[in-house]
Scaffold this motif. Structure first.
Motif, PDB file in Angstrom:
ATOM      1  N   PRO A 120       0.787  -1.237   0.000  1.00 27.10           N
ATOM      2  CA  PRO A 120       0.000   0.000   0.000  1.00 27.10           C
ATOM      3  C   PRO A 120       0.816   1.283   0.000  1.00 27.10           C
ATOM      4  O   PRO A 120       0.400   2.279  -0.582  1.00 27.10           O
ATOM      5  CB  PRO A 120      -0.843  -0.114   1.273  1.00 27.10           C
ATOM      6  N   THR A 121       1.995   1.297   0.640  1.00 26.06           N
ATOM      7  CA  THR A 121       2.777   2.535   0.674  1.00 26.06           C
ATOM      8  C   THR A 121       3.489   2.791  -0.647  1.00 26.06           C
ATOM      9  O   THR A 121       3.986   3.896  -0.878  1.00 26.06           O
ATOM     10  CB  THR A 121       3.820   2.502   1.807  1.00 26.06           C
ATOM     11  N   ALA A 122       3.553   1.794  -1.522  1.00 19.64           N
ATOM     12  CA  ALA A 122       4.211   1.963  -2.818  1.00 19.64           C
ATOM     13  C   ALA A 122       3.228   2.358  -3.915  1.00 19.64           C
ATOM     14  O   ALA A 122       3.634   2.792  -4.987  1.00 19.64           O
ATOM     15  CB  ALA A 122       4.923   0.672  -3.220  1.00 19.64           C
ATOM     16  N   ARG A 137       8.466   4.399  -0.904  1.00 17.27           N
ATOM     17  CA  ARG A 137       7.578   3.994  -1.991  1.00 17.27           C
ATOM     18  C   ARG A 137       8.003   2.707  -2.673  1.00 17.27           C
ATOM     19  O   ARG A 137       7.175   2.002  -3.254  1.00 17.27           O
ATOM     20  CB  ARG A 137       7.499   5.113  -3.042  1.00 17.27           C
ATOM     21  N   ASN A 138       9.304   2.408  -2.663  1.00 20.06           N
ATOM     22  CA  ASN A 138       9.772   1.217  -3.371  1.00 20.06           C
ATOM     23  C   ASN A 138      11.186   0.852  -2.922  1.00 20.06           C
ATOM     24  O   ASN A 138      11.889   1.650  -2.301  1.00 20.06           O
ATOM     25  CB  ASN A 138       9.762   1.450  -4.886  1.00 20.06           C
ATOM     26  N   TRP A 139      11.573  -0.373  -3.246  1.00 14.71           N
ATOM     27  CA  TRP A 139      12.938  -0.830  -3.009  1.00 14.71           C
ATOM     28  C   TRP A 139      13.843  -0.254  -4.094  1.00 14.71           C
ATOM     29  O   TRP A 139      13.481  -0.224  -5.266  1.00 14.71           O
ATOM     30  CB  TRP A 139      13.012  -2.354  -3.053  1.00 14.71           C
ATOM     31  N   ALA A 140      15.036   0.193  -3.695  1.00 15.81           N
ATOM     32  CA  ALA A 140      15.990   0.749  -4.652  1.00 15.81           C
ATOM     33  C   ALA A 140      17.399   0.589  -4.101  1.00 15.81           C
ATOM     34  O   ALA A 140      17.601   0.458  -2.890  1.00 15.81           O
ATOM     35  CB  ALA A 140      15.690   2.223  -4.925  1.00 15.81           C
ATOM     36  N   VAL A 141      18.379   0.596  -5.008  1.00 22.67           N
ATOM     37  CA  VAL A 141      19.777   0.503  -4.599  1.00 22.67           C
ATOM     38  C   VAL A 141      20.251   1.879  -4.148  1.00 22.67           C
ATOM     39  O   VAL A 141      20.056   2.876  -4.846  1.00 22.67           O
ATOM     40  CB  VAL A 141      20.658  -0.015  -5.750  1.00 22.67           C
TER      41      VAL A 141
END
Length: 404
Positions: free
Chosen positions: A138-140, A239-243
């Protein structure tokens, strides 16, 4: 949802006092009220009890079903009807088992009963309504003005229905506090009684207590620490996974609010890095926690566990202490590549983080938005990193790296 008419048994036990059960099991859809109308047509349901065992479903379907139950002056309870052995061609007979859950919108169907009974072994579980296609992470997700109008309209309809059934609006207020990334709230015996969800009930196993009218929330501290570094220096997204790059070391990272039954008490960062051991990843958990309006700040976090599907790994709490008015906890472990592979695989996957501190348990579920797309970037960065990580083979970078 499936409906079945079953008379209580054995007949030689209850005799003329045998009750009539309507077993209602399964998900509630927009078609459920129509299905119930077809089921009830031509049947004498006078004095019958609707026995609910459902994980919820459609808001509109639940409201319409609850109203149909009230219109027929039926009773409701939570349970399962267990069929008894009977001679061939004999009328089906059943016994009521209280081992069942009435979750989400099922709790509002329960309100339709004239007489409402919740057995001690049963659970009525509530949470916020949410757009179904965005519940996994939901947070993404993105939300339009039209989405917000839709949710607000459904909340208004639930409020009207709750009042119409003669139930305290506090029940809806309680439901709306529980965000979709937390487990559902199992209503306590006091809540079921004071909110008039149950008209009569035995003692019920107590779940987590929630204040009916919480005081105004306490503003969180302004500062945010991430492993001793100001958060502004590390661009970690909610909001999302990122490097991200942290002092020359790359990690796959995600930030998420830390809540207890909807009350925000902090936030945490997750960082996944390539490990030196074959087939494992370094996994770090950094939490900032402050005192909430309903939840006191613990002295320290004692345990942190990460779960993906059936895989579970405890993290070692390296430190947990007060810093500048908030408690900062750092926990870490080398987790199997299988756990990260399962989380970053194709489709919607979730990861659950559980903490335990002085009797307070937090459980947060977050999705894998961006994880699958970003993991190859992490693997590439690890191969280019200076020092001992530069020589890691594909096998040493974990199962997903080898697959790439």
């Amino acid at each position: 949802m499936r409906f079945e008419l079953i008379r209580q048994g054995p007949s030689d036990t209850c005799g003329a006092r045998c009750k009539v059960f309507v077993a209602a099991t399964g998900a509630i859809t927009a078609d459920t009220p129509r299905d119930f109308s077809v089921f009830a047509k031509g049947r004498d349901l006078t004095g019958a009890t609707v026995v609910l065992d459902s994980d919820g479903g459609s808001v509109h379907g639940a409201i319409a079903l609850g109203r149909a139950i009230r219109k027929l002056a039926l009773d409701t309870t939570v349970g399962r009807v267990r069929l008894l052995r009977a001679p061939e061609n004999a009328e089906p007979r059943g016994a009521l088992s209280p081992q069942a859950d009435c979750e989400s919108m099922c709790a509002f169907v329960l309100l339709g009963g004239v007489r409402r009974v919740v057995p001690a072994e049963a659970r009525v579980m509530v949470h916020q309504i949410w757009l179904g296609d965005r519940r996994d992470d939901p947070t993404a997700a993105n939300y339009s003005a039209e989405d917000l109008v839709l949710v607000q309209r459904d909340i208004g309809r639930l409020a009207q229905y709750t009042a119409e059934m003669g139930i305290s609006i506090d029940m809806l207020d309680l439901s709306l506090r529980i965000p979709p990334w937390e487990p559902m709230h199992a209503m306590t015996s006091d809540e079921l009684r004071t909110m008039r969800v149950a008209t009569e009930q035995p003692d019920i196993a107590t779940g987590a207590a929630v204040a009916a009218n919480p005081p105004a929330p306490i503003a969180p501290p302004v500062s945010r620490l991430t492993n001793g570094i100001q958060a502004a220096m590390i661009d970690i997204s909610e909001r999302n996974w990122a490097v991200v790059d942290q002092s020359g070391h790359s990690s796959l990272a995600r930030r998420h609010p830390l809540t207890v039954e909807g009350e925000e008490i902090g936030s945490f960062d997750l960082l996944v890095s390539c490990g030196a051991d074959r087939g494992r990843y370094d996994f770090s958990y950094i939490e900032r926690r402050y005192k909430g309006a309903r939840n006191a700040a613990p002295d320290a976090v004692g345990a942190v566990t990460v779960r993906v599907g059936g895989l579970s790994e405890p993290l070692k709490v390296v430190s947990s202490d007060q810093r500048d008015g908030e408690m900062v906890t750092y926990a870490a472990a080398q987790v199997p590549a299988d756990l990260i592979d399962a989380f970053t695989s194709l489709g919607n996957r979730s990861m659950t983080l559980e903490t335990r501190a002085s009797g307070l348990v937090t459980t947060i579920r977050l999705g894998n938005t961006g994880a699958r797309q970003s993991l190859p970037g992490l693997i590439s960065a690890c191969r280019k990193s200076p020092g001992d990580r530069a020589d890691l083979s594909a096998g040493q970078l974990g199962g997903m790296a080898a697959a790439r």
